[in-house]
Design a protein around this motif. Sequence first.
Motif, PDB file in Angstrom:
ATOM      1  N   LYS A 269       0.808  -1.229   0.000  1.00 38.27           N
ATOM      2  CA  LYS A 269       0.000   0.000   0.000  1.00 38.27           C
ATOM      3  C   LYS A 269       0.836   1.272   0.000  1.00 38.27           C
ATOM      4  O   LYS A 269       0.418   2.294  -0.565  1.00 38.27           O
ATOM      5  CB  LYS A 269      -0.939  -0.005   1.201  1.00 38.27           C
TER       6      LYS A 269
ATOM      7  N   LYS B 120      -3.282   2.593 -10.239  1.00 43.86           N
ATOM      8  CA  LYS B 120      -3.774   2.991  -8.920  1.00 43.86           C
ATOM      9  C   LYS B 120      -3.827   4.501  -8.757  1.00 43.86           C
ATOM     10  O   LYS B 120      -4.553   5.029  -7.910  1.00 43.86           O
ATOM     11  CB  LYS B 120      -2.860   2.377  -7.840  1.00 43.86           C
TER      12      LYS B 120
ATOM     13  N   ARG C  52      -7.098  -6.709 -11.591  1.00 42.03           N
ATOM     14  CA  ARG C  52      -7.931  -7.473 -10.670  1.00 42.03           C
ATOM     15  C   ARG C  52      -7.701  -7.096  -9.213  1.00 42.03           C
ATOM     16  O   ARG C  52      -8.494  -7.421  -8.336  1.00 42.03           O
ATOM     17  CB  ARG C  52      -7.682  -8.982 -10.859  1.00 42.03           C
ATOM     18  N   PHE C  53      -6.585  -6.376  -8.957  1.00 42.85           N
ATOM     19  CA  PHE C  53      -6.288  -5.975  -7.581  1.00 42.85           C
ATOM     20  C   PHE C  53      -6.791  -4.569  -7.247  1.00 42.85           C
ATOM     21  O   PHE C  53      -6.628  -4.105  -6.117  1.00 42.85           O
ATOM     22  CB  PHE C  53      -4.775  -6.049  -7.337  1.00 42.85           C
ATOM     23  N   LEU C  54      -7.391  -3.900  -8.230  1.00 44.92           N
ATOM     24  CA  LEU C  54      -7.932  -2.567  -7.952  1.00 44.92           C
ATOM     25  C   LEU C  54      -9.193  -2.685  -7.107  1.00 44.92           C
ATOM     26  O   LEU C  54      -9.988  -3.614  -7.252  1.00 44.92           O
ATOM     27  CB  LEU C  54      -8.259  -1.863  -9.273  1.00 44.92           C
ATOM     28  N   ASN C  55      -9.421  -1.692  -6.249  1.00 45.97           N
ATOM     29  CA  ASN C  55     -10.613  -1.671  -5.408  1.00 45.97           C
ATOM     30  C   ASN C  55     -11.851  -1.390  -6.249  1.00 45.97           C
ATOM     31  O   ASN C  55     -11.801  -0.644  -7.216  1.00 45.97           O
ATOM     32  CB  ASN C  55     -10.469  -0.617  -4.311  1.00 45.97           C
TER      33      ASN C  55
END
Length: 314
Positions: A179, A240, A311-314
Amino acid sequence: MVKSKVLVVGGTGYIGKRIVKASLAAGHTTHVLQRLEIGLDIDKLQMLLSFKEQGARLVEASFSDHRSLVEAVKEVDVVICTMSGVHFRSHNILLQLKLVEAIKEAGNIKQRFFPSEFGMDPALMGDAIEPGRVTFDEKMEVRKAIEEAQIPYTYISANCFAGYFVGNLSQLGTLVPPKHKVCLYGDGNVKVVYMDEDDVATYTIKSIDDPRTMNKTVYLRPPENIMTQRELIAKWEKLKGTQLHKISISQQDFLSSMKEMDYAGQVGVGHFYHIFYEGCLTNFEIGQNAEEASALYPEVCYTRMDEYLKRFLN
């Protein structure tokens, strides 16, 4: 074109289940070894039954029953082994050697064997550091047995699985993106090859009846998936819309971290060292007895890593 009859050994594993899916999708008669030792492993059994529902044939056999392995092998043209050693010296090599003996005895001259490799090319890792070197030495022992038995083969070098190296931006100890800060290996500018696991399966199945891949190593190095760790991180930052604090780890400090780790951790660090500091995936030219998969099969629309990261995006 006549389709091959394929036997997948280790079909419930991480890569194995994808190989089964790709083989069925390509229209091959697909056999999946159902080991008699499955016992009460309900997850594996349900996966095997789902393969059966999709059209696969389940073949009961045991590595402790040589005759059952020979009979299973006699039914097919191609054997693909996807059993994993999971970083520990295990029965993997012994089981594969038993499989080689079964293939040899079956005497099917159309047979082609794909041993359980799918990572770095062990033939190029003769100077690998301990304790991780044992995994490469074992794979070379299996290769030696295959070639001495004069069994036709194809070796698949699939490089870095995206599930273990991409979502985490190649960080040890996690599978999801950091993060706030990210560790760089050295300057982060060594070229690496990242592969979506479903694409690994697709390219493997493409190669099973291709005469161009007979008795060769097939490297999975699609050009747009060859990138540095910095370039991978930049793709995530762009998606991101944020910047990560980057901490560079020197080669010496990285290797020193092995002292505090268990065996599995030391193996992992050793492999990361060869990939991200030495550049073992890209610091050589593909030679005469090898092919590159994306050049052989340009029709495959392989997954680019910016797409994988979405696929890891919120």
